[in-house]
Design an enzyme around this catalytic site. Sequence first.
Site, short mmCIF file in Angstrom:
data_model
loop_
_atom_site.label_atom_id
_atom_site.label_comp_id
_atom_site.label_asym_id
_atom_site.label_seq_id
_atom_site.Cartn_x
_atom_site.Cartn_y
_atom_site.Cartn_z
N LYS A 1 -1.96 3.08 11.75
CA LYS A 1 -1.78 3.56 13.12
C LYS A 1 -1.05 4.92 13.16
O LYS A 1 -1.43 5.81 13.90
CB LYS A 1 -0.99 2.51 13.89
CG LYS A 1 -1.04 2.61 15.37
CD LYS A 1 -0.66 1.28 16.00
CE LYS A 1 0.72 0.82 15.56
NZ LYS A 1 1.77 1.13 16.53
N ARG B 1 9.81 -4.93 -3.16
CA ARG B 1 10.86 -5.50 -2.30
C ARG B 1 10.41 -6.86 -1.79
O ARG B 1 9.22 -7.10 -1.60
CB ARG B 1 11.13 -4.56 -1.11
CG ARG B 1 11.80 -3.26 -1.51
CD ARG B 1 11.95 -2.36 -0.30
NE ARG B 1 12.05 -3.15 0.93
CZ ARG B 1 12.19 -2.65 2.15
NH1 ARG B 1 12.25 -1.35 2.30
NH2 ARG B 1 12.28 -3.42 3.18
N ARG C 1 2.90 -2.06 -1.99
CA ARG C 1 4.03 -1.14 -1.89
C ARG C 1 5.06 -1.40 -3.00
O ARG C 1 5.38 -2.54 -3.29
CB ARG C 1 4.70 -1.31 -0.53
CG ARG C 1 5.44 -0.08 -0.07
CD ARG C 1 5.60 -0.14 1.41
NE ARG C 1 6.88 -0.76 1.69
CZ ARG C 1 7.88 -0.13 2.31
NH1 ARG C 1 7.72 1.12 2.70
NH2 ARG C 1 9.00 -0.75 2.53
#
Length: 216
Positions: A13, A160, A127
């Site tokens: 987005k 993470r 990620r």
Amino acid sequence: MKLIFLGPPGAGKGTQAEKICKEYKIVQLSTGDILRANRKHGTELGQKAQKYMDAGELVPDQVIIDMIKEELKKPDVAHGYILDGFPRTVPQAEALSALLENMEQKLDAVLVLEVPEEDLVKRLTARRTCRTCGKSYNLIYNPPKQEGICDLDSGELYQRDDDKEEPIRNRLKVYENQTKPLIEFYSARKLTVSIHGTGKIKEIHEKIELHLDKFK
Ligand SMILES: [Zn+2]
């Protein structure tokens, strides 16, 4: 051109919003940024918000609406805007409708970026973050030059906890539950435009353009 942009985390987005703003010379109004700016400059609304935050409470919708109202009066939004991060709930959407009506403004469209859940999970779990400097990479879109090692400082890259599959699926579920009633709210007003957010950035942008050119 006055838009709302909805889309799950990982749908791209931000990238698309940036391209739209550039092309149509409109501004992105992110409620997170607006809130931060008000607090930083110590405006009356910023101080009000701060009181709630200091008490560990959510900033009430009305305070955010009042901040948006001030933003909409500024000359740089004359060409239009994309609202980002607001509304998130139906009561917020109702409050926004009342505000816009009051200002004699009308939304042109509510863009809904749609990406299958499995794709989002794949993107979001890719990620990796550097333990040393905190820089983040994406193994699919933006991999480090050398596997597992930060380009900047050779720090170790790790995943993470937030970027692991289960928390990601939970986040997507929360988004879906929260957004579904909002999409219904705007569909009933014939404002929603669904965009399939899979494929190349440029292709997705072209699909968005097809819908937005009529509001120019
Ligand atoms: Zn690093």
